[in-house]
Design a protein around this motif. Structure first.
Motif, PDB file in Angstrom:
ATOM      1  N   MET A 112      31.970  31.058  32.355  1.00 13.20           N
ATOM      2  CA  MET A 112      30.823  32.118  32.975  1.00 13.20           C
ATOM      3  C   MET A 112      30.838  33.044  32.284  1.00 13.20           C
ATOM      4  SD  MET A 112      29.834  29.920  35.166  1.00 13.20           S
ATOM      5  CE  MET A 112      29.821  28.377  34.810  1.00 13.20           C
ATOM      6  N   GLY A 113      31.436  33.702  31.229  1.00 15.15           N
ATOM      7  CA  GLY A 113      31.231  34.907  30.413  1.00 15.15           C
ATOM      8  C   GLY A 113      32.090  35.913  30.921  1.00 15.15           C
ATOM      9  N   LEU A 114      33.236  35.650  31.542  1.00 15.48           N
ATOM     10  CA  LEU A 114      34.215  36.711  32.149  1.00 15.48           C
ATOM     11  C   LEU A 114      35.361  36.608  31.000  1.00 15.48           C
ATOM     12  CD1 LEU A 114      32.335  36.110  34.676  1.00 15.48           C
ATOM     13  CD2 LEU A 114      34.139  37.550  35.853  1.00 15.48           C
ATOM     14  N   GLY A 115      36.110  37.696  31.048  1.00 17.78           N
ATOM     15  CA  GLY A 115      37.242  37.834  30.007  1.00 17.78           C
ATOM     16  C   GLY A 115      38.427  38.798  30.469  1.00 17.78           C
ATOM     17  N   PRO A 129      30.313  34.095  48.993  1.00 17.12           N
ATOM     18  CA  PRO A 129      30.550  34.296  47.530  1.00 17.12           C
ATOM     19  C   PRO A 129      29.070  34.572  46.820  1.00 17.12           C
ATOM     20  CG  PRO A 129      31.527  32.090  47.935  1.00 17.12           C
ATOM     21  CD  PRO A 129      31.093  32.725  49.239  1.00 17.12           C
ATOM     22  N   PRO A 130      28.071  34.302  47.291  1.00 18.42           N
ATOM     23  CA  PRO A 130      26.913  35.152  46.761  1.00 18.42           C
ATOM     24  C   PRO A 130      26.889  36.728  47.021  1.00 18.42           C
ATOM     25  CG  PRO A 130      26.192  33.032  47.776  1.00 18.42           C
ATOM     26  CD  PRO A 130      27.636  33.384  48.034  1.00 18.42           C
ATOM     27  N   GLU A 131      27.126  37.080  48.253  1.00 19.49           N
ATOM     28  CA  GLU A 131      26.930  38.256  48.660  1.00 19.49           C
ATOM     29  C   GLU A 131      28.165  39.159  47.891  1.00 19.49           C
ATOM     30  OE1 GLU A 131      27.183  41.133  52.825  1.00 19.49           O
ATOM     31  OE2 GLU A 131      27.541  39.055  52.778  1.00 19.49           O
ATOM     32  N   ALA A 132      29.315  38.482  47.885  1.00 19.16           N
ATOM     33  CA  ALA A 132      30.335  39.365  46.926  1.00 19.16           C
ATOM     34  C   ALA A 132      30.136  39.448  45.657  1.00 19.16           C
ATOM     35  CB  ALA A 132      31.571  38.340  47.125  1.00 19.16           C
ATOM     36  N   LEU A 147      28.725  34.974  39.905  1.00 19.40           N
ATOM     37  CA  LEU A 147      28.281  36.241  39.213  1.00 19.40           C
ATOM     38  C   LEU A 147      27.481  35.816  37.933  1.00 19.40           C
ATOM     39  CD1 LEU A 147      32.012  37.544  39.271  1.00 19.40           C
ATOM     40  CD2 LEU A 147      30.175  38.778  39.881  1.00 19.40           C
ATOM     41  N   ARG A 148      27.877  34.630  37.450  1.00 19.77           N
ATOM     42  CA  ARG A 148      26.916  34.065  36.006  1.00 19.77           C
ATOM     43  C   ARG A 148      25.393  34.032  36.559  1.00 19.77           C
ATOM     44  NH1 ARG A 148      26.861  34.192  30.855  1.00 19.77           N
ATOM     45  NH2 ARG A 148      25.672  32.514  29.887  1.00 19.77           N
ATOM     46  N   MET A 149      25.300  33.344  37.715  1.00 22.95           N
ATOM     47  CA  MET A 149      23.968  33.115  37.969  1.00 22.95           C
ATOM     48  C   MET A 149      23.221  34.395  38.289  1.00 22.95           C
ATOM     49  SD  MET A 149      23.506  29.854  38.090  1.00 22.95           S
ATOM     50  CE  MET A 149      24.251  29.998  36.533  1.00 22.95           C
ATOM     51  N   LEU A 150      23.949  35.398  38.861  1.00 23.82           N
ATOM     52  CA  LEU A 150      23.305  36.686  39.273  1.00 23.82           C
ATOM     53  C   LEU A 150      22.927  37.178  37.800  1.00 23.82           C
ATOM     54  CD1 LEU A 150      22.420  38.827  41.334  1.00 23.82           C
ATOM     55  CD2 LEU A 150      24.783  39.547  41.029  1.00 23.82           C
TER      56      LEU A 150
END
Length: 288
Positions: free
Chosen positions: A41-44, A106-109, A169-172
């Motif tokens: 998801m692009g996080l590191g 999760p979406p709100e977070a 987070l990725r979708m946002l």
């Protein structure tokens, strides 16, 4: 041999300001699986608090090519070290606490984390595989995140829980790109950490210093007894964590506490805000 790592999309992005923190992970393979979920998801930005075993072959094997995330991972001994410089901390939790705490899905977070990441580091904290985060650890968090899984079979693997948050987070992030906004930091100005706010959010270290000062001041004015504390400090902590203080607000509150201690005839070794700090916030000395 470790699988070669494909490059991340880029480290100089808001995604790198969102810190995944794992507390006392028992199985190193789960750390590798988390690294894989993050990189998908692009996080590191991975932090490990007192893991039982890391690094080892199991963690790299389970990472399936996300070895660069493991190579960059920070290992610390306490949760405080992992969140000390963060401006927002969100911990995963089941519902049903004795003292309710602000809870997000999760979406709100993800939306909150993305917005606040514009101003500083944000930590998403995940607990032990067996029993999650302790009450004391959860009280370090501004918000709790609850994943609404099947109540008849609610237990999630650690990497699965991380994947849920990383996916949101990725979708946002992708929706923001599709809308041509060019920045994931857009949002209304409702408090510290948002564009347009005049003072930076207080760090965990600064807020914890305030809580220590607050408790001592309440003892000094005989409002609080450490030998019979009840839930006073827990409820006050919840109040101020909900407010998400900025740095100037912490300085002003600590100045008030020092003045109260002085009026009560109790010498305080706690620093008060300087005149320059107070005037910077547009306040007259000694008044809000």
């Amino acid at each position: 041999m470790h699988k070669p790592a494909l490059p991340l999309e880029g480290t100089d992005t808001y995604n790198d300001r969102i810190r995944i923190v794992l507390v006392e992970t028992s199985h190193s393979g789960n750390i590798g699986a988390v690294a894989r979920a993050m990189k998908n998801m692009g996080l590191g930005n991975l932090w490990l608090v007192n893991p039982r075993s890391f690094p080892d072959e199991a963690s790299y094997a389970r990472s399936s090519g996300a070895s660069d995330v493991l190579d960059r991972a920070r290992v610390v001994t306490t949760l405080d070290e992992a969140i000390d410089d963060c401006v927002l901390v969100m911990g995963t939790s089941a519902r049903g606490r004795k003292v309710p705490w602000p809870v997000m899905a999760p979406p709100e977070a993800a939306a909150t984390a993305s917005r606040v990441a514009a101003d500083g580091q944000v930590a998403l904290v995940f607990g032990r595989e067996s029993n999650g985060l302790s009450n004391d650890e959860l009280q370090r968090c501004h918000h709790h995140i609850h994943i609404p899984s099947n109540p008849e079979y609610s237990s999630l693997n650690l990497a699965m829980a991380v994947q849920v948050l990383c996916y949101e987070l990725r979708m946002l992030y992708l929706r923001n790109l599709e809308q041509g906004q060019g920045s994931p930091y857009l949002g209304s100005v409702t408090g510290p950490g948002e564009a347009g706010w005049d003072v930076a959010p207080a760090t965990v270290r600064e807020v914890e210093g305030f809580f220590e000062h607050l408790e001592q001041a309440l003892v000094d004015i005989e409002f609080h007894r450490r030998d019979n504390p009840g839930q006073l400090m827990t409820r006050l902590r919840r109040l101020y964590q909900r407010a998400r203080l900025d740095q100037m607000e912490v300085n002003i509150l600590r100045g008030i506490l020092s003045a109260a201690q002085k009026a009560a005839g109790k010498a305080s070794d706690q620093p008060r805000p300087s005149d320059a700090q107070v005037s910077e916030a547009g306040q007259e000395k000694g008044h809000v």
